[in-house]
Design a protein around this motif. Structure first.
Motif, mmCIF file in Angstrom:
data_model
loop_
_atom_site.group_PDB
_atom_site.id
_atom_site.type_symbol
_atom_site.label_atom_id
_atom_site.label_comp_id
_atom_site.label_asym_id
_atom_site.label_seq_id
_atom_site.Cartn_x
_atom_site.Cartn_y
_atom_site.Cartn_z
ATOM 1 N N PRO A 89 20.377 4.093 20.982
ATOM 2 C CA PRO A 89 19.877 4.352 19.653
ATOM 3 C C PRO A 89 20.576 5.503 18.998
ATOM 4 O O PRO A 89 20.262 5.897 17.903
ATOM 5 C CB PRO A 89 18.410 4.720 19.916
ATOM 6 N N ASP A 90 21.508 6.093 19.680
ATOM 7 C CA ASP A 90 22.109 7.313 19.169
ATOM 8 C C ASP A 90 23.268 7.013 18.237
ATOM 9 O O ASP A 90 23.871 5.957 18.232
ATOM 10 C CB ASP A 90 22.616 8.173 20.343
ATOM 11 N N ASP A 91 23.588 8.042 17.457
ATOM 12 C CA ASP A 91 24.726 7.930 16.569
ATOM 13 C C ASP A 91 26.000 7.930 17.380
ATOM 14 O O ASP A 91 26.073 8.366 18.498
ATOM 15 C CB ASP A 91 24.737 9.123 15.611
ATOM 16 N N GLY A 92 27.034 7.464 16.756
ATOM 17 C CA GLY A 92 28.330 7.499 17.396
ATOM 18 C C GLY A 92 28.595 6.361 18.343
ATOM 19 O O GLY A 92 29.647 6.297 18.944
ATOM 20 N N ASP A 93 27.667 5.461 18.519
ATOM 21 C CA ASP A 93 27.867 4.365 19.468
ATOM 22 C C ASP A 93 28.399 3.161 18.706
ATOM 23 O O ASP A 93 27.750 2.638 17.828
ATOM 24 C CB ASP A 93 26.529 4.030 20.154
ATOM 25 N N THR A 94 29.571 2.712 19.054
ATOM 26 C CA THR A 94 30.172 1.572 18.364
ATOM 27 C C THR A 94 30.200 0.330 19.214
ATOM 28 O O THR A 94 30.827 -0.659 18.864
ATOM 29 C CB THR A 94 31.621 1.920 17.958
ATOM 30 N N LYS A 95 29.482 0.334 20.344
ATOM 31 C CA LYS A 95 29.531 -0.809 21.236
ATOM 32 C C LYS A 95 28.918 -2.049 20.621
ATOM 33 O O LYS A 95 29.286 -3.152 20.953
ATOM 34 C CB LYS A 95 28.810 -0.475 22.546
ATOM 35 N N ASP A 96 27.919 -1.862 19.737
ATOM 36 C CA ASP A 96 27.223 -3.019 19.212
ATOM 37 C C ASP A 96 27.696 -3.396 17.817
ATOM 38 O O ASP A 96 27.035 -4.077 17.092
ATOM 39 C CB ASP A 96 25.709 -2.757 19.180
ATOM 40 N N THR A 147 29.444 11.769 14.128
ATOM 41 C CA THR A 147 28.268 12.230 14.846
ATOM 42 C C THR A 147 27.300 12.878 13.859
ATOM 43 O O THR A 147 27.692 13.709 13.055
ATOM 44 C CB THR A 147 28.667 13.259 15.921
ATOM 45 N N VAL A 148 26.051 12.492 13.931
ATOM 46 C CA VAL A 148 25.036 13.041 13.030
ATOM 47 C C VAL A 148 24.850 14.520 13.327
ATOM 48 O O VAL A 148 24.717 14.926 14.481
ATOM 49 C CB VAL A 148 23.707 12.289 13.205
ATOM 50 N N SER A 149 24.840 15.344 12.289
ATOM 51 C CA SER A 149 24.661 16.788 12.454
ATOM 52 C C SER A 149 23.218 17.169 12.153
ATOM 53 O O SER A 149 22.433 16.363 11.648
ATOM 54 C CB SER A 149 25.603 17.540 11.513
ATOM 55 N N ARG A 169 19.324 6.172 14.476
ATOM 56 C CA ARG A 169 20.535 6.955 14.691
ATOM 57 C C ARG A 169 20.286 8.454 14.571
ATOM 58 O O ARG A 169 21.087 9.265 15.012
ATOM 59 C CB ARG A 169 21.644 6.519 13.728
ATOM 60 N N TYR A 170 19.161 8.857 13.965
ATOM 61 C CA TYR A 170 18.796 10.262 13.885
ATOM 62 C C TYR A 170 17.923 10.708 15.053
ATOM 63 O O TYR A 170 17.636 11.891 15.192
ATOM 64 C CB TYR A 170 18.027 10.539 12.589
ATOM 65 N N GLU A 174 13.126 -3.644 8.181
ATOM 66 C CA GLU A 174 13.879 -2.437 8.463
ATOM 67 C C GLU A 174 14.360 -2.343 9.899
ATOM 68 O O GLU A 174 15.494 -2.019 10.166
ATOM 69 C CB GLU A 174 13.015 -1.205 8.128
ATOM 70 N N GLU A 175 13.450 -2.650 10.854
ATOM 71 C CA GLU A 175 13.879 -2.501 12.236
ATOM 72 C C GLU A 175 14.995 -3.474 12.590
ATOM 73 O O GLU A 175 15.910 -3.154 13.319
ATOM 74 C CB GLU A 175 12.695 -2.728 13.190
ATOM 75 N N VAL A 176 14.891 -4.720 12.062
ATOM 76 C CA VAL A 176 15.839 -5.754 12.447
ATOM 77 C C VAL A 176 17.116 -5.668 11.634
ATOM 78 O O VAL A 176 18.199 -5.846 12.138
ATOM 79 C CB VAL A 176 15.185 -7.138 12.284
ATOM 80 N N CYS A 177 16.990 -5.376 10.343
ATOM 81 C CA CYS A 177 18.150 -5.375 9.470
ATOM 82 C C CYS A 177 18.847 -4.026 9.416
ATOM 83 O O CYS A 177 19.713 -3.824 8.593
ATOM 84 C CB CYS A 177 17.729 -5.781 8.058
ATOM 85 N N ASP A 178 18.407 -3.092 10.256
ATOM 86 C CA ASP A 178 19.042 -1.776 10.306
ATOM 87 C C ASP A 178 20.517 -1.936 10.642
ATOM 88 O O ASP A 178 20.877 -2.373 11.719
ATOM 89 C CB ASP A 178 18.338 -0.937 11.382
ATOM 90 N N PRO A 179 21.429 -1.572 9.714
ATOM 91 C CA PRO A 179 22.846 -1.828 9.928
ATOM 92 C C PRO A 179 23.549 -0.746 10.705
ATOM 93 O O PRO A 179 24.682 -0.426 10.432
ATOM 94 C CB PRO A 179 23.387 -1.908 8.507
ATOM 95 N N ARG A 180 22.874 -0.156 11.672
ATOM 96 C CA ARG A 180 23.569 0.897 12.412
ATOM 97 C C ARG A 180 24.609 0.292 13.316
ATOM 98 O O ARG A 180 25.512 0.939 13.743
ATOM 99 C CB ARG A 180 22.569 1.720 13.229
#
Length: 611
Positions: free
Chosen positions: A13-20, A61-63, A199-200, A605-611
């Motif tokens: 769930p963290d920022d910076g992850d591009t695996k998905d 990376t989220v600051s 992501r936050y 929101e949970e499903v369409c979250d474009p992170r």
């Protein structure tokens, strides 16, 4: 509607992850309604969830400055600071306070009493935390009132503890504080509702353990300096009757003063649900009146620069468009959380995210049970270590010159048969405990967000759980480190303090990464948003039970080992519990906080979250 299951544990769930970034969003959508598919299709058509935008979002990376509603997060952090500040302040002098209660008791009995005293607060929490979680979810009381009750109860507990003159009096007041305090679970719930974007979360949930480390720095130093001022500084306070009669009152009264200001901040500044927020922390209290918040706004209006702040808006909670209220436009589009620059946007009729409450019997899914089991083991060995650490620091140094009637005369047969502690006084105990917080703060600010973004929540959690067995194996050997002062004087010298810092480094590294990840996993294992507070209440009850049983049991075992010449036995047993925690972590997956869908749940929101 049926259950909606997705294994988010494979990603992070963290920022910076591009695996998905190449995940097919259509695969993640449940099959219980065409409206959700069409809604997400429209987002795809607008290019809001394209791979290019995901790479751009994932590359940064989220600051801390990116976090929304920082004003609310500050209030939450101050409320959280109260418990570790009070607890660690007491720990720095508890061994000596118990000695003051009855100086005829041997060290092994004092160690057992210290374990009971440490566990009394968490044992009382165990009995009531789940109830406070359910009350916090209710529309009649809510989160804010529960927080205020917890702060008031802890404040009264501090004042009573300040004037206790016996073990049983002190135990009673510590228990009163625990019974009324279910704040940790409620605060975790509020953070997840204030900051809804995943992501936050790695930053937002880091606030609570980081605040704990601030308390671990301030509390022990405060307790060490202020405890027994007449004995520590007779030239200044030796003739003051109050300090002679109540030698350990000063640090408790200072803690009570801090609790009062935290209580005031929660009452005047913490938002739970109001018509000026489009993302209330508790949907059930959308229409409730908050007099404390109104008074706080009036007081801030009198201060220089006290103008209304931008609202924290979860965009996409209503159809795109512009609403006008008192001349202030509120622009809404199907996007993500944002902070709008207008003066005071107001949502006339906020839309609920859900309309039904999940029955209590459906809360305990297999993943919830696995997550809570791992949480129990982590709380058991962490809480026990926090209890035993200050007892070990205060335990007199092994002195082989004493007579045969003394337990200190027990022989040594290394590497496992030895006894004795470090014999540090309260100010030195406070300093040694503060090292925990100093190391933790540095790691949390500089390393955790970067590393968590790359490893992900589950992987970083499992990896750093491995640090605890090593720490617990090494701790008792601190009593063997050469000191510049001979027994029975306290251990001192650069070698001793370097060894303390080295052992604590392993423990703090593990704690820094494991605790926020554990909190995120408990939060996200919630099967439905309507029971978020209840799940955190159950989680706090499980944690409190572990932190109650551990110190009592291991405090008794520590006293036995001390008397029989094997002071390290309890620490090595704790290492075995930590190893079981590593194994239990393999059965935990990361969910999305909404595994079960009920009729009327808000789409999108949970499903369409474009992170």
């Amino acid at each position: 509607m049926g259950d909606y299951d997705t294994d988010a544990g494979a990603g992070t769930p963290d920022d910076g992850d591009t695996k998905d970034e190449d995940v097919d969003l259509g695969r993640l959508l449940p099959s219980h309604g065409p409206e959700r598919d069409s809604g997400c299709a429209s987002l795809r058509d607008e290019g809001l969830v394209g791979n290019a935008s995901k790479r751009e979002a994932g590359a940064k990376t989220v600051s801390w400055g990116d976090l929304p509603r920082k004003d609310q997060l500050v209030v939450v952090a101050l409320a959280r600071l109260s418990e570790p500040l009070v607890q660690t302040s007491i720990q720095s002098y508890m061994f000596y306070q118990l000695k003051w209660f009855d100086s005829t008791l041997p060290d092994s009995v004092i160690s057992s009493q210290a374990g009971v005293m440490h566990a009394s607060f968490t044992a009382a929490q165990f009995l009531t935390a789940m109830v406070w979680g359910q009350i916090a979810d209710s529309s009649r009381v809510g989160r804010k009132t529960v927080l205020m009750i917890g702060l008031v109860g802890t404040l009264l507990s501090c004042v009573g503890f300040a004037f206790a003159t016996s073990f049983w009096q002190a135990l009673l007041f510590r228990s009163i504080g625990g019974i009324t305090n279910g704040n940790v679970g409620v605060l975790r719930t509020m953070i997840s509702e204030i900051v809804q974007e995943r992501r936050y979360q790695s930053r937002a949930f880091l606030l609570l353990p980081m605040t704990f480390n601030v308390g671990v720095i301030i509390g022990p130093i405060l307790g060490g300096i202020l405890s027994d001022p007449a004995g520590s500084h007779p030239e200044l306070f030796g003739n003051i009757t109050f300090f002679k009669r109540f030698p350990y009152a000063a640090p408790n009264l200072v803690s009570a003063l801090f609790l009062f200001f935290a209580l005031l901040g929660v009452w005047l500044c913490l938002e739970e649900a109001s018509t000026t927020k489009t993302t209330p922390t508790l949907d059930a209290r959308l229409e409730k009146h908050d007099r404390g918040l109104e008074l706080g706004r009036k007081l801030r209006a009198w201060l220089p620069g006290g103008h209304p702040r931008a609202a924290y808006v979860l965009l996409g909670s209503q159809d795109a468009g512009v609403d006008f209220d008192e001349g202030h436009p509120t622009v809404t589009t199907p996007s993500r959380q944002s902070s709008l620059p207008d003066a005071s946007p107001t949502l006339k009729h906020p839309r609920r995210r859900y309309t039904q409450r999940l029955p209590f019997r459906r809360i305990f899914t297999p993943n919830v049970i696995s997550t809570l089991a791992a949480s129990f083991l982590l709380a058991f060995h962490l809480g026990t270590f926090n209890s035993l650490w200050f007892i070990f620091l205060s335990t007199p140094v092994y002195d082989p010159t004493k007579g045969p009637e003394s337990p200190d005369a027990l022989g040594r047969r290394l590497p496992f048969i030895f006894t004795g502690g470090l014999g540090l006084r309260p100010p030195e105990v406070g300093m040694a405990m503060a090292i925990l917080g100093v190391i933790g703060i540095g790691l949390q600010l500089g390393v955790y967000p970067w590393l968590s973004a790359r490893l992900g929540t589950v992987r970083s959690w499992r990896l750093f759980l491995l640090f605890f067995p090593l720490t617990y194996f090494l701790v008792p050997y601190l009593s063997l480190v050469p000191s510049t002062s001979p027994p029975p004087l306290p251990k001192d010298g650069i070698v001793v303090w370097a060894a303390i810092a080295g052992v604590l480094f392993f423990q703090v590294v593990g704690r820094t990464f494991a605790l926020p990840a554990q909190t995120i996993l408990v939060n996200n294992c919630t099967p439905h948003p309507s029971v978020l507070g209840t799940v955190h209440g159950v989680g706090q009850s499980v944690s409190s039970f572990a932190r109650s049983v551990g110190p009592v049991l291991c405090g008794f075992l520590y006293g036995m080992g001390l008397a029989r010449g094997v002071v390290g036995a309890v620490f090595w047993g704790l290492g075995g519990v930590a190893a079981c925690n590593v194994l239990a972590s393999l059965f935990v997956r990361e969910a999305d906080g909404h595994d079960i869908w009920l009729e009327g749940d808000e789409e999108g929101e949970e499903v369409c979250d474009p992170r």
